[in-house]
Write an enzyme that holds these catalytic residues in place. Structure first.
Site, short mmCIF file in Angstrom:
data_model
loop_
_atom_site.label_atom_id
_atom_site.label_comp_id
_atom_site.label_asym_id
_atom_site.label_seq_id
_atom_site.Cartn_x
_atom_site.Cartn_y
_atom_site.Cartn_z
N ASP A 294 44.59 46.60 44.61
CA ASP A 294 43.36 47.40 44.79
C ASP A 294 43.42 48.68 43.95
O ASP A 294 42.42 49.10 43.35
CB ASP A 294 43.17 47.79 46.26
CG ASP A 294 42.63 46.64 47.09
OD1 ASP A 294 42.33 45.58 46.52
OD2 ASP A 294 42.50 46.82 48.32
N ASP B 132 37.42 40.55 32.43
CA ASP B 132 38.24 39.98 33.49
C ASP B 132 39.69 40.39 33.24
O ASP B 132 40.24 40.16 32.16
CB ASP B 132 38.10 38.45 33.48
CG ASP B 132 38.81 37.78 34.63
OD1 ASP B 132 38.14 37.10 35.43
OD2 ASP B 132 40.05 37.93 34.73
N ASN C 173 48.91 41.07 42.26
CA ASN C 173 48.88 40.97 43.73
C ASN C 173 50.15 40.34 44.27
O ASN C 173 50.74 40.82 45.24
CB ASN C 173 47.69 40.10 44.16
CG ASN C 173 46.40 40.88 44.28
OD1 ASN C 173 46.41 42.08 44.50
ND2 ASN C 173 45.29 40.20 44.12
N GLU D 84 38.28 40.40 40.22
CA GLU D 84 38.78 41.22 39.10
C GLU D 84 37.88 41.07 37.88
O GLU D 84 38.29 41.29 36.75
CB GLU D 84 40.25 40.85 38.80
CG GLU D 84 40.50 39.62 37.95
CD GLU D 84 40.07 38.27 38.53
OE1 GLU D 84 39.34 38.24 39.52
OE2 GLU D 84 40.46 37.25 37.94
N HIS E 9 48.63 43.30 47.72
CA HIS E 9 47.19 43.43 47.59
C HIS E 9 46.73 44.90 47.47
O HIS E 9 45.81 45.22 46.72
CB HIS E 9 46.53 42.77 48.81
CG HIS E 9 45.15 42.28 48.57
ND1 HIS E 9 44.05 43.04 48.87
CD2 HIS E 9 44.69 41.13 48.05
CE1 HIS E 9 42.96 42.36 48.54
NE2 HIS E 9 43.32 41.19 48.05
N1 LIG Z 1 43.87 43.40 45.27
C1 LIG Z 1 42.75 42.70 45.13
N2 LIG Z 1 42.77 41.49 44.59
C2 LIG Z 1 41.63 40.79 44.44
C3 LIG Z 1 40.40 41.33 44.86
N3 LIG Z 1 39.44 40.42 44.59
C4 LIG Z 1 40.04 39.34 44.00
N4 LIG Z 1 41.39 39.57 43.91
C5 LIG Z 1 42.44 38.72 43.39
O1 LIG Z 1 42.26 38.49 42.01
C6 LIG Z 1 43.05 37.34 41.66
C7 LIG Z 1 42.28 36.51 40.67
O2 LIG Z 1 43.10 35.47 40.28
P1 LIG Z 1 42.68 34.37 39.24
O3 LIG Z 1 41.23 34.05 39.42
O4 LIG Z 1 43.67 33.27 39.37
O5 LIG Z 1 42.78 35.05 37.85
P2 LIG Z 1 43.96 35.79 37.12
O6 LIG Z 1 45.25 35.75 37.85
O7 LIG Z 1 43.47 37.16 36.77
O8 LIG Z 1 44.13 34.94 35.83
P3 LIG Z 1 43.20 34.91 34.53
O9 LIG Z 1 41.86 35.47 34.90
O10 LIG Z 1 43.13 33.49 34.16
O11 LIG Z 1 43.87 35.75 33.51
C8 LIG Z 1 43.33 36.60 42.98
O12 LIG Z 1 44.67 36.78 43.31
C9 LIG Z 1 42.46 37.33 43.99
O13 LIG Z 1 43.03 37.36 45.29
C10 LIG Z 1 40.40 42.62 45.47
O14 LIG Z 1 39.38 43.18 45.87
N5 LIG Z 1 41.58 43.28 45.57
#
Ligand SMILES: Nc1nc2c(ncn2[C@@H]2O[C@H](COP(=O)(O)OP(=O)(O)OP(=O)(O)O)[C@@H](O)[C@H]2O)c(=O)[nH]1
Length: 302
Positions: A200, A183, A191, A226, A196
């Site tokens: 990506d 992760d 983002n 992610e 966004h």
């Molecule tokens: N650009 C992009 N962002 C994505 C995609 N799928 C998920 N995300 C983003 O991934 C982020 C995940 O955030 P969190 O689950 O809070 O996790 P994190 O910020 O990585 O924090 P930790 O995992 O705790 O380190 C969110 O902002 C989602 O919008 C995608 O296909 N593209």
């Protein structure tokens, strides 16, 4: 027209080829009339187009001309067996085979066979359709159903299938495997800071970096957002831990499309004989969660 009824064994019989020619002309398929020696006696325009000949040019050719070289002998034998006890084989019965285009290209076709008697001589009417477009479309749909469009990696649905298969293989033949769940840390901040679309690009770059680090037998999947998952057949915990650590270091040093450093947390576990997919996934998720709790940018093995 010259239809004369049916032979004693129920095979349609014709006084001459006129009706069959007319049927070929109105058929949506490529149609060939083939005699008992395998010689083409009649071909419609669609057959010419399908196989790359003029329709009249096909007359007199052996039907085996349209069969790839490696299959010719077998085709000849099958033809003889068929002629000894001919039955109607309609289109849609799944008789798919490879045919040879004049250019040398091998094309997938589906064929239907109908025995006919023409002026007392047993022949076979062969109808064929080109399956190339359908096959290409099926392959494309299959790929789309099993892959993530952003990264091109295997998707979660397909990964779960592969995982179930690996467990079954392990139970039948022995041999373990390991799982790594990854992760990206604080991805939300990427983002939020760069947008966004830049996020990506980071996901794509991350996937590329990992793809370069794994073996052909390993499967890397986008689990969602992610999160990523790695299936490592024939790998023990020590090997999986070493790979996870190498990935962590590589991601640290990877030039990303956005400024600053991207880090990743990784959970590692090995399959324990007899356990369910659910138990395995739960443990690897717990390992990843422990890596996050312990401060991120690290590997935890459970
Ligand atoms: N650009 C992009 N962002 C994505 C995609 N799928 C998920 N995300 C983003 O991934 C982020 C995940 O955030 P969190 O689950 O809070 O996790 P994190 O910020 O990585 O924090 P930790 O995992 O705790 O380190 C969110 O902002 C989602 O919008 C995608 O296909 N593209």
């Amino acid at each position: 027209m010259g239809q004369a009824g049916a032979s004693g064994d129920g095979v349609p019989s014709f006084a001459d080829t006129a009706t069959l020619r007319w049927m070929g002309d109105i058929s949506p398929y490529a149609v060939l009339l083939v005699d008992g020696d395998g010689a083409i006696r009649q071909a419609n325009a669609k057959a010419g187009t399908l196989f790359g000949y003029g329709a009249e040019e096909m007359v007199g050719l052996s039907i085996e001309t349209l069969v790839p070289e490696g299959d010719r002998q077998r085709h000849g034998e099958l033809r003889e067996t068929y002629l000894a006890a001919p039955r109607e084989r309609p289109m849609g019965a799944g008789r798919e085979l490879q045919a040879l285009h004049r250019s040398g290209e091998v094309i997938p076709v589906e064929i239907a066979l109908v025995p006919v008697d023409v002026a007392g001589t047993r022949m076979v009417m062969v109808s064929a359709i080109d399956l190339s477009v359908r096959k290409a479309l099926e392959a494309q749909l299959h790929h789309q159903a099993n892959h993530d469009p952003l990264t091109g990696l295997v998707n979660r649905y397909h990964f779960e299938e592969l995982l179930a298969r690996e467990i079954e293989r392990g139970q039948r033949y022995g041999g373990g495997f390991a799982l790594i769940m990854l992760d990206i840390d604080h991805f939300k901040a990427v983002n939020d800071t760069y947008g966004h679309l830049e996020g990506d690009k980071v996901l794509r770059r991350f996937a590329e970096e990992l793809t370069g680090k794994i073996r052909a037998a390993d499967t890397l999947a986008r689990w969602g957002g992610e999160e990523f998952m790695l299936l490592l057949p024939g790998t023990d915990i020590a090997g999986a831990r070493a790979l996870a650590e190498a990935i962590r270091v590589a991601v640290n040093g990877c030039r990303m499309p956005v400024p600053g450093q991207v880090t990743v947390s990784l959970g590692v576990t090995g399959y324990r004989n007899g356990e369910s997919v659910w138990g395995l996934l739960k443990r690897v998720d717990e390992a990843l969660y422990a890596a996050k709790l312990a401060g991120r940018d690290q590997v935890v093995v459970l």
